[in-house]
Design a protein around this motif. Structure first.
Motif, PDB file in Angstrom:
ATOM      1  N   UNK A   1       0.772  -1.156  -0.072  1.00  0.00           N
ATOM      2  CA  UNK A   1       0.082  -0.100  -0.002  1.00  0.00           C
ATOM      3  C   UNK A   1       1.112   1.296  -0.048  1.00  0.00           C
ATOM      4  N   UNK A   2       1.994   1.373   0.786  1.00  0.00           N
ATOM      5  CA  UNK A   2       2.788   2.550   0.670  1.00  0.00           C
ATOM      6  C   UNK A   2       3.575   2.688  -0.481  1.00  0.00           C
ATOM      7  N   UNK A   3       3.872   1.525  -1.242  1.00  0.00           N
ATOM      8  CA  UNK A   3       4.447   1.676  -2.569  1.00  0.00           C
ATOM      9  C   UNK A   3       3.509   2.186  -3.481  1.00  0.00           C
ATOM     10  N   UNK A   4       1.998   1.914  -3.431  1.00  0.00           N
ATOM     11  CA  UNK A   4       1.101   2.219  -4.434  1.00  0.00           C
ATOM     12  C   UNK A   4       0.756   4.118  -3.898  1.00  0.00           C
TER      13      UNK A   4
ATOM     14  N   UNK B   1       1.618   6.814  -6.956  1.00  0.00           N
ATOM     15  CA  UNK B   1       0.632   7.822  -7.249  1.00  0.00           C
ATOM     16  C   UNK B   1       0.459   9.180  -6.664  1.00  0.00           C
ATOM     17  N   UNK B   2       1.714   9.451  -6.131  1.00  0.00           N
ATOM     18  CA  UNK B   2       1.929  10.723  -5.493  1.00  0.00           C
ATOM     19  C   UNK B   2       0.645  11.122  -4.427  1.00  0.00           C
ATOM     20  N   UNK B   3       0.180  10.437  -3.872  1.00  0.00           N
ATOM     21  CA  UNK B   3      -0.971  10.676  -2.812  1.00  0.00           C
ATOM     22  C   UNK B   3      -0.754  11.768  -1.857  1.00  0.00           C
ATOM     23  N   UNK B   4      -1.732  12.393  -1.449  1.00  0.00           N
ATOM     24  CA  UNK B   4      -1.346  13.440  -0.561  1.00  0.00           C
ATOM     25  C   UNK B   4      -2.572  12.999   0.603  1.00  0.00           C
TER      26      UNK B   4
ATOM     27  N   UNK C   1       3.778   9.320   9.364  1.00  0.00           N
ATOM     28  CA  UNK C   1       5.093   9.615   9.466  1.00  0.00           C
ATOM     29  C   UNK C   1       5.385  10.383   7.940  1.00  0.00           C
ATOM     30  N   UNK C   2       4.668   9.712   6.953  1.00  0.00           N
ATOM     31  CA  UNK C   2       5.229  10.489   5.668  1.00  0.00           C
ATOM     32  C   UNK C   2       4.468  11.704   5.187  1.00  0.00           C
ATOM     33  N   UNK C   3       3.542  12.265   6.336  1.00  0.00           N
ATOM     34  CA  UNK C   3       2.937  13.280   6.192  1.00  0.00           C
ATOM     35  C   UNK C   3       1.762  13.352   5.025  1.00  0.00           C
ATOM     36  N   UNK C   4       1.143  12.242   5.071  1.00  0.00           N
ATOM     37  CA  UNK C   4       0.143  11.786   4.138  1.00  0.00           C
ATOM     38  C   UNK C   4      -1.346  11.891   4.979  1.00  0.00           C
TER      39      UNK C   4
END
Length: 195
Positions: A44-47, A51-54, A77-80
């Motif tokens: 899921x993190x790779x996806x 897709x450059x998800x925010x 942690x990734x600020x998503x």
């Protein structure tokens, strides 16, 4: 190819599938559940990165679904931005998505599932969500899914091809069947991530 059965027969078949697949899921060991969570979290993190998800929509695991706890923490942690579904208070059978953070006040909905306490300031419109990760009870190679039977996600995912988000299921590999009986309101997913 979709298989359309008469509604009563289809409902009976779908309920049997729900029962059988939930039993299969309940029989998974703690170790198998943890392995599945690690694998799905990575995929899921790779996806999300591809897709450059925010902003993504997730759900809190219930009834032996793959745990989303690690994925949520890593997205933070990734600020998503993470959102969770909430049963719509006025539009029966529909979902709203609310911002979810570590300090979000939670409450159980009528199904006993934790959801953020409704606050209109925290509602995130579908247009701002990049991926909706959905729970499911069973799925097939065509992306058809069977959920718990309320139709909440089918209503949310209607016409997703014309919208800005990608619907992605999260499931144990053992939840896959060759073909599911479908109805005209069923919405196939873009993909399903499994362990």
């Amino acid at each position: 190819m979709n298989t359309y059965l008469p509604s009563q027969q289809s409902n009976q078949t779908r309920n049997q599938i729900r029962h059988q697949m939930r039993e299969v899921r309940h029989r998974l060991t703690t170790f198998e559940q943890q392995q599945a969570e690690r694998c799905i979290t990575e995929k899921a993190l790779n996806l999300v990165e591809q897709h450059g998800c925010q902003t993504v929509a997730l759900y809190l695991s219930f009834d032996s679904e793959i745990s989303t706890e690690s994925l949520i923490k890593k997205l933070w942690q990734e600020k998503i931005n993470v959102t969770l579904p909430v049963l719509h208070p006025f539009s029966r059978g529909n979902l709203l998505f609310l911002k979810y953070q570590s300090d979000t006040i939670m409450q159980k909905n009528r199904y006993g599932i934790l959801q953020p306490k409704l606050n209109v300031q925290n509602v995130v419109p579908l247009e701002q969500i990049d991926i909706i990760f959905t729970p499911l009870v069973a799925f097939d190679k065509n992306g058809n899914r069977i959920g718990m039977g309320g139709g909440f996600y089918d209503r949310t995912l209607q016409h997703w091809q014309q919208k800005s988000f990608l619907p992605v299921g999260l499931a144990h590999r053992c939840q896959q069947l060759d073909n599911l009986p479908t109805e005209i309101w069923d919405i196939p997913l873009a993909m399903v991530l499994t362990d």
